[in-house]
Each structure stands twice: as structure tokens, then as C-alpha cells.
Enzyme design. Structure first.
Site, mmCIF file in Angstrom:
data_model
loop_
_atom_site.group_PDB
_atom_site.id
_atom_site.type_symbol
_atom_site.label_atom_id
_atom_site.label_comp_id
_atom_site.label_asym_id
_atom_site.label_seq_id
_atom_site.Cartn_x
_atom_site.Cartn_y
_atom_site.Cartn_z
ATOM 1 N N CYS A 63 23.578 60.721 35.635
ATOM 2 C CA CYS A 63 22.561 59.972 35.171
ATOM 3 C C CYS A 63 22.316 60.385 33.676
ATOM 4 O O CYS A 63 21.687 61.319 33.170
ATOM 5 C CB CYS A 63 21.419 60.192 35.843
ATOM 6 S SG CYS A 63 21.036 61.558 36.654
ATOM 7 N N TYR A 114 34.318 35.179 43.422
ATOM 8 C CA TYR A 114 34.189 36.640 43.049
ATOM 9 C C TYR A 114 33.155 37.398 44.273
ATOM 10 O O TYR A 114 32.481 37.982 43.845
ATOM 11 C CB TYR A 114 33.925 37.321 41.878
ATOM 12 C CG TYR A 114 34.521 36.702 40.606
ATOM 13 C CD1 TYR A 114 35.857 37.400 40.149
ATOM 14 C CD2 TYR A 114 33.997 35.648 39.882
ATOM 15 C CE1 TYR A 114 36.418 36.914 39.234
ATOM 16 C CE2 TYR A 114 34.914 35.073 38.968
ATOM 17 C CZ TYR A 114 35.951 35.617 38.590
ATOM 18 O OH TYR A 114 36.521 35.150 37.311
ATOM 19 N N GLU A 122 37.632 35.467 46.924
ATOM 20 C CA GLU A 122 37.994 37.057 46.324
ATOM 21 C C GLU A 122 39.173 37.237 46.520
ATOM 22 O O GLU A 122 39.932 36.770 47.289
ATOM 23 C CB GLU A 122 36.730 37.560 47.545
ATOM 24 C CG GLU A 122 36.930 39.103 47.621
ATOM 25 C CD GLU A 122 36.665 39.777 46.320
ATOM 26 O OE1 GLU A 122 35.685 39.755 45.660
ATOM 27 O OE2 GLU A 122 37.475 40.645 46.019
ATOM 28 N N ASP A 153 30.127 36.056 40.012
ATOM 29 C CA ASP A 153 29.753 37.484 39.716
ATOM 30 C C ASP A 153 31.153 38.277 39.709
ATOM 31 O O ASP A 153 31.488 39.222 40.543
ATOM 32 C CB ASP A 153 29.340 37.859 41.492
ATOM 33 C CG ASP A 153 28.563 39.307 41.288
ATOM 34 O OD1 ASP A 153 28.526 39.934 40.010
ATOM 35 O OD2 ASP A 153 27.931 39.692 42.336
ATOM 36 N N CYS A 189 27.619 42.427 35.753
ATOM 37 C CA CYS A 189 27.397 43.786 35.523
ATOM 38 C C CYS A 189 27.658 44.115 34.362
ATOM 39 O O CYS A 189 27.618 45.751 33.920
ATOM 40 C CB CYS A 189 27.885 44.502 36.805
ATOM 41 S SG CYS A 189 29.745 44.402 36.899
HETATM 42 N N1 SAH Z 1 29.309 39.161 44.621
HETATM 43 C C1 SAH Z 1 29.691 40.294 45.286
HETATM 44 C C2 SAH Z 1 30.871 41.096 44.587
HETATM 45 C C3 SAH Z 1 30.756 41.390 43.237
HETATM 46 S S1 SAH Z 1 31.723 42.656 42.443
HETATM 47 C C4 SAH Z 1 28.564 41.081 45.876
HETATM 48 O O1 SAH Z 1 27.541 41.025 45.221
HETATM 49 O O2 SAH Z 1 28.716 42.030 46.529
HETATM 50 C C5 SAH Z 1 33.118 41.627 41.760
HETATM 51 C C6 SAH Z 1 34.131 41.195 42.926
HETATM 52 O O3 SAH Z 1 35.227 40.720 42.151
HETATM 53 C C7 SAH Z 1 34.896 42.404 43.645
HETATM 54 O O4 SAH Z 1 34.867 42.160 44.996
HETATM 55 C C8 SAH Z 1 36.259 42.114 43.411
HETATM 56 O O5 SAH Z 1 37.074 42.549 44.254
HETATM 57 C C9 SAH Z 1 36.394 40.728 43.019
HETATM 58 N N2 SAH Z 1 37.258 40.469 41.919
HETATM 59 C C10 SAH Z 1 37.954 40.913 40.941
HETATM 60 N N3 SAH Z 1 38.841 40.378 40.428
HETATM 61 C C11 SAH Z 1 38.952 39.145 40.794
HETATM 62 C C12 SAH Z 1 39.750 37.909 40.797
HETATM 63 N N4 SAH Z 1 40.621 37.749 39.581
HETATM 64 N N5 SAH Z 1 39.721 36.887 41.712
HETATM 65 C C13 SAH Z 1 38.771 37.028 42.654
HETATM 66 N N6 SAH Z 1 38.109 38.069 42.868
HETATM 67 C C14 SAH Z 1 38.159 39.096 42.006
#
Ligand code: SAH
Length: 404
Positions: free
Chosen positions: A30, A257, A278, A326, A353
Site C-alpha cells: 500500500c 475481455y 476472452e 474491460d 483499470c
Molecule cells: N471483465 C472481467 C475481466 C477483466 S480483466 C471482469 O470484470 O472480471 C481483463 C481480461 O482481458 C482478462 O480476463 C484477460 O485474460 C483478458 N484479455 C487480455 N488480453 C486479451 C485479448 N487480446 N483478447 C481477449 N481477452 C483478453
């Protein structure tokens, strides 16, 4: 922790991190422990509004009322100190030296208590901690995951070899102290590696997973499943994403994603059809299980690179009304964004994020016919520098080039 004491601690934040946590600075967990929570939220709001200023006004930052102990997943590395006492905690930044942590500001308190019990049981069960240099010993890490709404607790004992002496009695002793433990798993990690978990698993108690409930949907969490670290704020975040999407029930929705399908599954009740994409195979498997578990039948998941999928989708002639996206910290890529423009959904809800890549992607999308209507920050990671944000984009009706 008693509420009074909790408040005292929060108010003390800002008066020098070391007072609150002996591991402050050594651990690096932190970064903001020496700044009061109120100030942290104010700073994050200012940072985000500065970045988003060219695009939209932002709503008030959503902080936490109780900003402590929000991490549902805790990983503790085990070792011995110079006197031979068992210690557990985090690696000092950039090293494999264990900094002892008993009660962490960010971690779930039950999880810390379970880890403390494991520390205490090792001697009587004659279980040695693993020594990375000599390769001698058994216990490397303990991972605990706690369901936010369900209170179910998973304990993963990461061992250097597969045999845990008197494993049934060990589980019994653990559960005697913590009846909330619903599953115990041995994970075997016999490699010289920085990864916590190895490939092999043996469930020694319970079903091998826990469940949690977010926004009315139940999610299965296995030792390796991705699940946002701060479930309380995840609920706020998803709530905002749903509010921004304002689904009416007739829409075709893309959850890009999608991880284990959380956003898409929550949206599914209010949409005609949901498509999730994903890259990670295990996450997609969990997403399919989660859909079944919640009896959601209007959702389909695809395991693919989101950009590649988007190119196909935009060329297929299919209509998509709302896109949730996301992406990871690196943001999206041009292939995805270019195809998104071609697909032309009415609304895009961007969950990010990393505000810097968010702004980069907004620049692209607003140059090609989208307007950012509003945005908001959600504090998913109190006491750290992380900022999470959601933005709503809509297709501008009055622009050339928007022929769809
Ligand atoms: N929306 C979800 C996960 C978000 S984290 C939640 O809220 O829990 C971002 C996600 O993107 C991860 O699961 C990662 O595996 C995925 N990711 C990363 N690069 C990617 C790509 N090129 N195509 C598809 N998914 C991807």
C-alpha cells in the site's frame, strides 16, 4: 476488528505508514498508507478529471466507506526467521525475502486469521517450511480466498511435494478454529519458480471451489479463477456499467475481455442476447460454468483474441447494440477499436483499470464518431495508486461517416 478501533486506524492513516504497519515500505503493497483515505479519494478524483477533461465531466468518485481489508484473496509466503520461528507474509519488493505480515491493512481479516492458524499448527504437525536455497522442507505458500457475500473460505496449501502428513487431522484442526472453511486444496509446486501455484492439485476437503454472489449472480471461484480482488467495489463498478448501458431488454450485447463472464452474465437479464469474448481458456471455462450455474441461456462465450473476434464480427453483418469492454492495463488495440467503429454499436461502456490507456483509446474513438457522455472513478484499490474508471460513449448522430 471493532468499529471504534477501525475508525481510529483510518483516521491515523496519514500520520506515517510505519505506525500502522511495520511492513510499510518493505512490502510495497500500500503505497498510500501515509495519506488519509479522504485525501486519497480526492487525489484520485482530481487525477481522473484532469485526464478526462477533454472528453467529459466526471461524476463523484466512488470510494469505500470501510476502505480496509478489502482483498478477498491473500497469498502468504512461508519461511523461518533467523531464530528458526515460522514466519509468513509477503516478499520484499523485487526479492524472495519474506517480510512477516500478521495483520494486513488490505487483506481480508478472516484470511489473515486462517494463515495465522496454519503458522501455529506447523510445529505440532512437524511440517517444515520450504527453503528455496536448499530445496528442503514442504510448505511454500498458503493462499486463502474468501467469498464476500457467502463467507465461504478456501484454503490452498502450496507444497513442494504431494504428501501432507496427517492431512485429515490437519484439516480438522484448521476447521476447528475456522468452521467457515468450506474447502481445502493441496497444490504441488515443485519447481524453482516465482509463480505461487504449481500445476497439480488435490482436493482434501470440500468441493475444491467456493462461490460468491455479485449483483445477484453466483460465481464459482477455483484456486486459479480470476475474480476481482475487491468484491464490494466490483459490485459498485458493475452497477455503474449497467446504469450507463441502460439496457431495455431488446439489445444484443458484446462483453469484450469478459474474464469469467461476470459483466455479461449480469447484463443478460436485461438484454436479448449476450456474446462474451476472452483470450484465457480457463476463464472461458469458468464463464460457461457460471452461465449454467445461474441458468442464463441467452449468452455465448468465445475463446479468442478480442481484436480478432471484433474484426470477424464487424465483417459478419451482425448487429450489436451495446459493447462492454474491460481490457487489461495495456488497453485495447487498434484492430479492436477500428472494428468497433465499423460495427458501430449505439453505446460503448468502457471499464478501465488504467486511465492512461483509457484516454488513449478515447482519443481514437472520439476522432471516429463517438462522444464520451460521462465517466466515473471507482476505488477498487484503496491505499494503492490504482484507479479504475467507467466511461459511457455514444455514437454521435450528427457526424459524417456514421452511415449505419
Ligand atoms: N471483465 C472481467 C475481466 C477483466 S480483466 C471482469 O470484470 O472480471 C481483463 C481480461 O482481458 C482478462 O480476463 C484477460 O485474460 C483478458 N484479455 C487480455 N488480453 C486479451 C485479448 N487480446 N483478447 C481477449 N481477452 C483478453
Amino acid at each position: 476488528m471493532e468499529k471504534v478501533e477501525r475508525n481510529k486506524k483510518e483516521n491515523n492513516a496519514g500520520s506515517g505508514g510505519e505506525i500502522l504497519c511495520p511492513a510499510f515500505k518493505k512490502c510495497g503493497g500500500c503505497q498510500l498508507l501515509n495519506i488519509s483515505y479522504k485525501k486519497q479519494v480526492k487525489n484520485k478524483q482530481e487525477q481522473l478529471s484532469k485526464l478526462l477533461k477533454p472528453y467529459c465531466r466526471i461524476e463523484p468518485f466512488i470510494g469505500m466507506e470501510q476502505p480496509m481489508h478489502y482483498r478477498h484473496k491473500v497469498n502468504a509466503a512461508f519461511d523461518r526467521d533467523r531464530r528458526g520461528n515460522v514466519i509468513s507474509g509477503v516478499y520484499k519488493e523485487g526479492t524472495h525475502i519474506v517480510v512477516p505480515v500478521k495483520n494486513c491493512f488490505l487483506e481480508n481479516e478472516k484470511a489473515d486469521a486462517v494463515i495465522g492458524t496454519v503458522r501455529g499448527l506447523l510445529k505440532s504437525f512437524k511440517i517444515k517450511t520450504y527453503d528455496e536455497d536448499t530445496g528442503y522442507g514442504l510448505l511454500r505458500h498458503v493462499m486463502v480466498r474468501a467469498g464476500y457475500a457467502t463467507g465461504q473460505i478456501m484454503v490452498v496449501l502450496v507444497l513442494a511435494s504431494p504428501i501432507l502428513p496427517s492431512k485429515n487431522n490437519f484439516v480438522k484442526a484448521l476447521r476447528k478454529e475456522h468452521p467457515e472453511i468450506t474447502t481445502v486444496i493441496i497444490n504441488v509446486n515443485d519447481k524453482k519458480t516465482s509463480m505461487v501455484l504449481g500445476d497439480r492439485e488435490q482436493v482434501i476437503y470440500g468441493p475444491g471451489y467456493i462461490e460468491d454472489v455479485l449483483c445477484g449472480k453466483t460465481f464459482k471461484i477455483s484456486p486459479r479463477s480470476f475474480y476481482q480482488v475487491n468484491p464490494a467495489q466490483t459490485q459498485q463498478l458493475y452497477g455503474k456499467a449497467m446504469e450507463y448501458a441502460a439496457l431495455k431488454g431488446k439489445e444484443t450485447v458484446l462483453d469484450a475481455y469478459c474474464g469469467t463472464g461476470t459483466i455479461g452474465l449480469i447484463a443478460a437479464d436485461k438484454a436479448k442476447r449476450v456474446i462474451g469474448v476472452e483470450l484465457n481458456k480457463d476463464a472461458v471455462k469458468d464463464a460457461v460454468v457460471n452461465a449454467k450455474r445461474n441458468q442464463v441461456s441467452n449468452i455465448q462465450f468465445y475463446q479468442k483474441d478480442a481484436g480478432e473476434f471484433m474484426v470477424q464480427l464487424s465483417e459478419s453483418g451482425d448487429k450489436v447494440d451495446v459493447v462492454f469492454m474491460d481490457p487489461p492495463r495495456s488497453g485495447s488495440d487498434e484492430r479492436f477499436l477500428a472494428s468497433l467503429i465499423k460495427l458501430g454499436p449505439k453505446k460503448v461502456v468502457y471499464v478501465s483499470c488504467n486511465p492512461e490507456t483509457l484516454v488513449r483509446d478515447l482519443k481514437y474513438l472520439t476522432a471516429k464518431g463517438y462522444q464520451v457522455k460521462k465517466g466515473v472513478g471507482v476505488d477498487m484499490f484503496p491505499f494503492t495508486v490504482g484507479i479504475e474508471a467507467v466511461c459511457l460513449l455514444e455514437k454521435s448522430e450528427n457526424r459524417k461517416g456514421q452511415r449505419r
